[in-house]
Write an enzyme that holds these catalytic residues in place. Sequence first.
Site, PDB file in Angstrom:
ATOM      1  N   GLY A 122       3.673 -15.476   5.565  1.00 13.60           N
ATOM      2  CA  GLY A 122       3.053 -15.657   6.872  1.00 13.60           C
ATOM      3  C   GLY A 122       1.545 -15.776   6.726  1.00 13.60           C
ATOM      4  O   GLY A 122       1.040 -16.256   5.710  1.00 13.60           O
ATOM      5  N   GLU A 123       0.817 -15.362   7.757  1.00 13.02           N
ATOM      6  CA  GLU A 123      -0.651 -15.371   7.793  1.00 13.02           C
ATOM      7  C   GLU A 123      -1.252 -16.763   7.916  1.00 13.02           C
ATOM      8  O   GLU A 123      -2.459 -16.899   8.093  1.00 13.02           O
ATOM      9  CB  GLU A 123      -1.253 -14.688   6.543  1.00 13.02           C
ATOM     10  CG  GLU A 123      -0.802 -13.275   6.299  1.00 13.02           C
ATOM     11  CD  GLU A 123      -1.428 -12.682   5.047  1.00 13.02           C
ATOM     12  OE1 GLU A 123      -2.272 -13.343   4.401  1.00 13.02           O
ATOM     13  OE2 GLU A 123      -1.067 -11.538   4.702  1.00 13.02           O
TER      14      GLU A 123
END
Length: 339
Positions: A310-311
């Site tokens: 993610g991120e």
Amino acid sequence: MPSFAIPVPDAAAHAAALARLDGLVKPLGSLGRLEELAAWLSAAHGVVPPRPLDDVRVVVFAGDHGVSAQSAYPREVTAAMVRVFLAGRSGVTVLAAQVGARVRVADIAVDWDGAGVPDEVTAHKVRRGSGAIDVEDALAPGEARQAFEAGRAIAAEESGADVLVPGDMGIGNTTVCAAVVASSLGLPAAEVVGTGTGVSGEALDRKTAVVAAALDRAAGRSADPFERLTAVGSACLAATTGFLVEAATRGIPVLLDGIFSATAAVLARDLAPGAERWWLAGHRSTEPAQAFALKALGLTPILDLGLRLGEGSGAVQAVPTLRAAQTIIANMGRLADLE
């Protein structure tokens, strides 16, 4: 529901780009997906060749979720990771630095007081955490729209970018995304729930049960995207949805990341049909719900590296591929110029 004016990418530029690509010093179609991306960028920019992608910006939408107990990590990690982002030591910040992208963190619903962080981080905060969607609504009435407008405002603030990347940080967010994708597309919990932070066995069974309970509790509320967000979503997901809609209204290309931004994209497409023409899928995550979301959006991932961080980290890795597509159409020689 609100109405949004979504521009259409330049079809003439797209056709001109394909003609230019066919005239380069190479066999027809030999650069495969790079040619497709070069034509897409030309249509998005309205010019052939498309502009260099010098200004790439990542916005990480951070928030806590009431279902974080199903994760392999405690919810306190979300707040701690905001500080890691600000220190430039997270996965996405070090990868973004490699490609010259800037990373901004927006605390939309982190369950902390935010003491000591820059005002920019908390400027659009909506609430602290969200409800446990298996037993209660994620948001109070009106908060989904409030967060949506916060995301639109953030996109407006980043409107000078050549490419925008929506990132995410929030323990428990894959559970929320599975519920929203299932609610949006009419799928059972067992088909959309993935391992998230790495759960398996009984923990994975509990996660699936939470999503199933959330879907049962919110039955009949899937028609309106804001109701979906209120019942089984989150504030940071609503903000990401607004971010995607506003970027499309401004004609800014967006590289989607993994399951979180793909889920927001399903909601954004429902609110603003045609917005999906301004998005590319940066990578294929390991979450099954993302595959369903991308299929519904008609998007094919650029990369498939087995990532699940993610991120915005996967989408950032696709930036060099987009730049390769731009430089090919801009700088390769033409067959007509051969002596």
